[in-house]
Design a protein around this motif. Sequence first.
Motif, PDB file in Angstrom:
ATOM      1  N   TYR A 454       0.843  -1.199   0.000  1.00 34.49           N
ATOM      2  CA  TYR A 454       0.000   0.000   0.000  1.00 34.49           C
ATOM      3  C   TYR A 454       0.878   1.249   0.000  1.00 34.49           C
ATOM      4  N   GLY A 455       1.960   1.209   0.784  1.00 31.52           N
ATOM      5  CA  GLY A 455       2.885   2.332   0.812  1.00 31.52           C
ATOM      6  C   GLY A 455       3.631   2.485  -0.499  1.00 31.52           C
ATOM      7  N   PHE A 456       4.026   1.357  -1.108  1.00 33.78           N
ATOM      8  CA  PHE A 456       4.686   1.388  -2.404  1.00 33.78           C
ATOM      9  C   PHE A 456       3.769   2.042  -3.439  1.00 33.78           C
ATOM     10  N   HIS A 457       2.517   1.631  -3.448  1.00 36.52           N
ATOM     11  CA  HIS A 457       1.538   2.181  -4.392  1.00 36.52           C
ATOM     12  C   HIS A 457       1.330   3.669  -4.160  1.00 36.52           C
ATOM     13  N   ALA A 458       1.181   4.065  -2.897  1.00 33.40           N
ATOM     14  CA  ALA A 458       0.970   5.484  -2.585  1.00 33.40           C
ATOM     15  C   ALA A 458       2.178   6.324  -2.990  1.00 33.40           C
ATOM     16  N   ALA A 459       3.369   5.758  -2.855  1.00 36.01           N
ATOM     17  CA  ALA A 459       4.588   6.494  -3.190  1.00 36.01           C
ATOM     18  C   ALA A 459       4.719   6.742  -4.683  1.00 36.01           C
ATOM     19  N   VAL A 460       4.364   5.747  -5.504  1.00 37.12           N
ATOM     20  CA  VAL A 460       4.585   5.875  -6.947  1.00 37.12           C
ATOM     21  C   VAL A 460       3.370   6.408  -7.701  1.00 37.12           C
ATOM     22  N   ALA A 461       2.173   6.134  -7.188  1.00 37.15           N
ATOM     23  CA  ALA A 461       0.961   6.577  -7.882  1.00 37.15           C
ATOM     24  C   ALA A 461       0.325   7.800  -7.244  1.00 37.15           C
ATOM     25  N   ARG A 462       0.575   8.002  -5.954  1.00 41.70           N
ATOM     26  CA  ARG A 462      -0.023   9.110  -5.184  1.00 41.70           C
ATOM     27  C   ARG A 462      -1.550   9.073  -5.281  1.00 41.70           C
ATOM     28  N   THR A 463      -2.110   7.870  -5.233  1.00 39.10           N
ATOM     29  CA  THR A 463      -3.560   7.703  -5.230  1.00 39.10           C
ATOM     30  C   THR A 463      -3.958   6.770  -4.095  1.00 39.10           C
ATOM     31  N   ASP A 464      -5.250   6.782  -3.748  1.00 36.31           N
ATOM     32  CA  ASP A 464      -5.748   5.962  -2.650  1.00 36.31           C
ATOM     33  C   ASP A 464      -6.167   4.583  -3.148  1.00 36.31           C
ATOM     34  N   LYS A 465      -6.849   3.840  -2.288  1.00 37.34           N
ATOM     35  CA  LYS A 465      -7.228   2.475  -2.624  1.00 37.34           C
ATOM     36  C   LYS A 465      -8.196   2.410  -3.799  1.00 37.34           C
ATOM     37  N   ASN A 466      -8.888   3.502  -4.058  1.00 40.69           N
ATOM     38  CA  ASN A 466      -9.807   3.574  -5.199  1.00 40.69           C
ATOM     39  C   ASN A 466      -9.144   4.204  -6.421  1.00 40.69           C
ATOM     40  N   ASN A 467      -7.816   4.349  -6.360  1.00 35.93           N
ATOM     41  CA  ASN A 467      -7.024   4.940  -7.436  1.00 35.93           C
ATOM     42  C   ASN A 467      -7.464   6.363  -7.765  1.00 35.93           C
ATOM     43  N   GLN A 468      -7.782   7.083  -6.709  1.00 38.76           N
ATOM     44  CA  GLN A 468      -8.155   8.489  -6.822  1.00 38.76           C
ATOM     45  C   GLN A 468      -7.139   9.351  -6.084  1.00 38.76           C
ATOM     46  N   PRO A 469      -6.906  10.591  -6.509  1.00 35.57           N
ATOM     47  CA  PRO A 469      -7.510  11.252  -7.669  1.00 35.57           C
ATOM     48  C   PRO A 469      -6.841  10.819  -8.970  1.00 35.57           C
ATOM     49  N   VAL A 470      -7.547  10.982 -10.062  1.00 34.32           N
ATOM     50  CA  VAL A 470      -6.992  10.665 -11.372  1.00 34.32           C
ATOM     51  C   VAL A 470      -5.757  11.550 -11.598  1.00 34.32           C
ATOM     52  N   GLY A 471      -4.664  10.943 -11.955  1.00 35.67           N
ATOM     53  CA  GLY A 471      -3.429  11.692 -12.172  1.00 35.67           C
ATOM     54  C   GLY A 471      -2.563  11.812 -10.941  1.00 35.67           C
ATOM     55  N   GLY A 472      -3.123  11.493  -9.758  1.00 37.91           N
ATOM     56  CA  GLY A 472      -2.333  11.499  -8.531  1.00 37.91           C
ATOM     57  C   GLY A 472      -2.342  12.825  -7.796  1.00 37.91           C
ATOM     58  N   PHE A 473      -2.203  12.728  -6.482  1.00 37.26           N
ATOM     59  CA  PHE A 473      -2.160  13.902  -5.596  1.00 37.26           C
ATOM     60  C   PHE A 473      -0.750  14.493  -5.610  1.00 37.26           C
ATOM     61  N   GLN A 474      -0.633  15.751  -6.065  1.00 35.45           N
ATOM     62  CA  GLN A 474       0.681  16.397  -6.147  1.00 35.45           C
ATOM     63  C   GLN A 474       1.705  15.426  -6.733  1.00 35.45           C
ATOM     64  N   ILE A 475       1.398  14.962  -7.947  1.00 35.56           N
ATOM     65  CA  ILE A 475       2.143  13.879  -8.571  1.00 35.56           C
ATOM     66  C   ILE A 475       3.612  14.222  -8.787  1.00 35.56           C
ATOM     67  N   GLU A 476       3.948  15.512  -8.768  1.00 40.02           N
ATOM     68  CA  GLU A 476       5.345  15.900  -8.934  1.00 40.02           C
ATOM     69  C   GLU A 476       6.222  15.361  -7.812  1.00 40.02           C
ATOM     70  N   ASN A 477       5.618  14.942  -6.718  1.00 33.06           N
ATOM     71  CA  ASN A 477       6.383  14.394  -5.599  1.00 33.06           C
ATOM     72  C   ASN A 477       6.281  12.880  -5.490  1.00 33.06           C
ATOM     73  N   ALA A 478       5.838  12.230  -6.574  1.00 32.79           N
ATOM     74  CA  ALA A 478       5.840  10.767  -6.612  1.00 32.79           C
ATOM     75  C   ALA A 478       7.269  10.255  -6.718  1.00 32.79           C
ATOM     76  N   LEU A 479       7.511   9.087  -6.167  1.00 36.48           N
ATOM     77  CA  LEU A 479       8.791   8.405  -6.309  1.00 36.48           C
ATOM     78  C   LEU A 479       8.702   7.427  -7.481  1.00 36.48           C
ATOM     79  N   SER A 480       9.838   7.117  -8.080  1.00 39.10           N
ATOM     80  CA  SER A 480       9.859   6.066  -9.097  1.00 39.10           C
ATOM     81  C   SER A 480       9.721   4.718  -8.395  1.00 39.10           C
ATOM     82  N   ARG A 481       9.418   3.683  -9.160  1.00 40.03           N
ATOM     83  CA  ARG A 481       9.296   2.353  -8.555  1.00 40.03           C
ATOM     84  C   ARG A 481      10.628   1.903  -7.952  1.00 40.03           C
ATOM     85  N   GLU A 482      11.720   2.207  -8.649  1.00 38.52           N
ATOM     86  CA  GLU A 482      13.025   1.825  -8.114  1.00 38.52           C
ATOM     87  C   GLU A 482      13.297   2.542  -6.798  1.00 38.52           C
TER      88      GLU A 482
END
Length: 546
Positions: A454-482
Amino acid sequence: MNRLISTALLLLITIYMSACNNKLQVDLIVHHAKVYTVNADFSTEEAFAIKDGKFIAVGKNDDILKKYSGGKIVNAENRAIYPGFYDAHCHFFGLAAGMHQVNLVDVASMDELVARVIAFRSKYPDDAWIIGHGWDQNKWKNKEFPDNSRLNETFPNVPVFLERIDGHAALANDKALTIADVKADKYLAGGLVEQKNGKLTGILVDNAMNLVQEKIPSPTPEKMVTMLKEAEKACFSVGLTTLADAGLEKEQIELLHDLYRRKVLTIREYAMIMLNPSTLDQILKKGIFKSESLDIRSFKIVGDGALGSRGACLLQSYSDAPTNGFLLRSPQELDSAIKKIANSDFQLNVHAIGDSANRLILNTFNKYLKGKPNKRWRIEHAQVISPGDFEKFSLSSLIPSIQPTHATSDMNWALERLGSQRLKYAYAYKQLLKKAGKVALGSDFPVEDINPLYGFHAAVARTDKNNQPVGGFQIENALSREEALKGMTIWAAYACFQEDARGSIERNKLADFVVLENDIMQSPLNEIRNVKVNATYVGGEAVFKR
């Protein structure tokens, strides 16, 4: 002719047996896998061999199978394998206790909260206290703190204490307040006893919670062991092999020493000692403790409260309330403790959520860490940072210890608390990584779910369990999967001085690894949270199999 054939066959068998005998004997071989080693090159391999609880070789299928033979040989059937997942900030004892309390996570109203408490009481009618955890008024239609009137009506003679989801506020009924002798005129530093019209509401924030908590009977040592074993089983089922337990009391540390000495627990623990000024000198003199399963070499200080309960200490008032929050310890007390610990071998990890608390801790850390490289001191949460303070993480190689699910849990109401300008610099994980060079990922469970994916998903997608918001929350601060995988393996290990022993699948490291049914490095973002753990291994031994 037949004799020649028999002689040739015997020779072939002899050669084959000799080749087998020349193979190095190991305890376990895993082959035909996609092994994410998380080594310096972030390379992938196909197989590995394990002996005496450690990886002794990692490489291609043919190389491993030709060179080694073992008692157990596992064909991974091309599944993805990763280093054992590491939660860099969690509360193992809290998880254990919470499994025997009223679960109030995701209650949508006071009506539902009371209904869950009633159902719990009917199941455990003889408990002296009713204890619960997990409510969050921000998910209710009325987002204000509740009061205890309904609890008083329903449970006039049984003390009730229900912690908020962040563990920084609680709702207590009048019976519990009476037992703790909490009065309407009660004042204490770093906490709040809420009252309205001169009457207690039952809401206790931060240090005020201690007034009631110290009256709650502790479970017996026998029951605590049972609870910890249940919590350990839950951790293994989601691939966790090492936990950084963020703030333990003396009695809990002593219990862990005993349990690991007797090999009752298998999961690996990095225990942070909750700072107690009266015992600080004694612990510093005793020194650090390090073993394969239990490390005790750090202190934990809680600097301020939480954003959801408006206890996080901000430079300016909250956007939705006339308060700045508060520090849980005075700047003078913090300075004194930080100075002492800086002159020792111990690590210091400080909870700081608000931008004011973060500035104070960053400034004080850098004040005492000049000329002291590799201390690896950590800011736990580093949630709201003033723009000019990000640079301070690089001055003394400080490590942000972050919990990505906090961003996706808080995003629906954080704007109300902080306003748009401050929110830009909150949950800014990519910006923190750029300045610090590493981030350690955790969950803060049981505040959030224990599942590290769940933390991995939140870090890279910046979305919740329902995959919201579309495009991610403040996506500029997402981490890469690596980056996210490193944060929950090798960087987490580094943040605990353990990168030489764990955090990657490499020769001579502890053989902790997890097998997933699908590859989170390749799966669509909206499917990551549904990936299941196939198996978890600690020291080359299976501790969980689906």
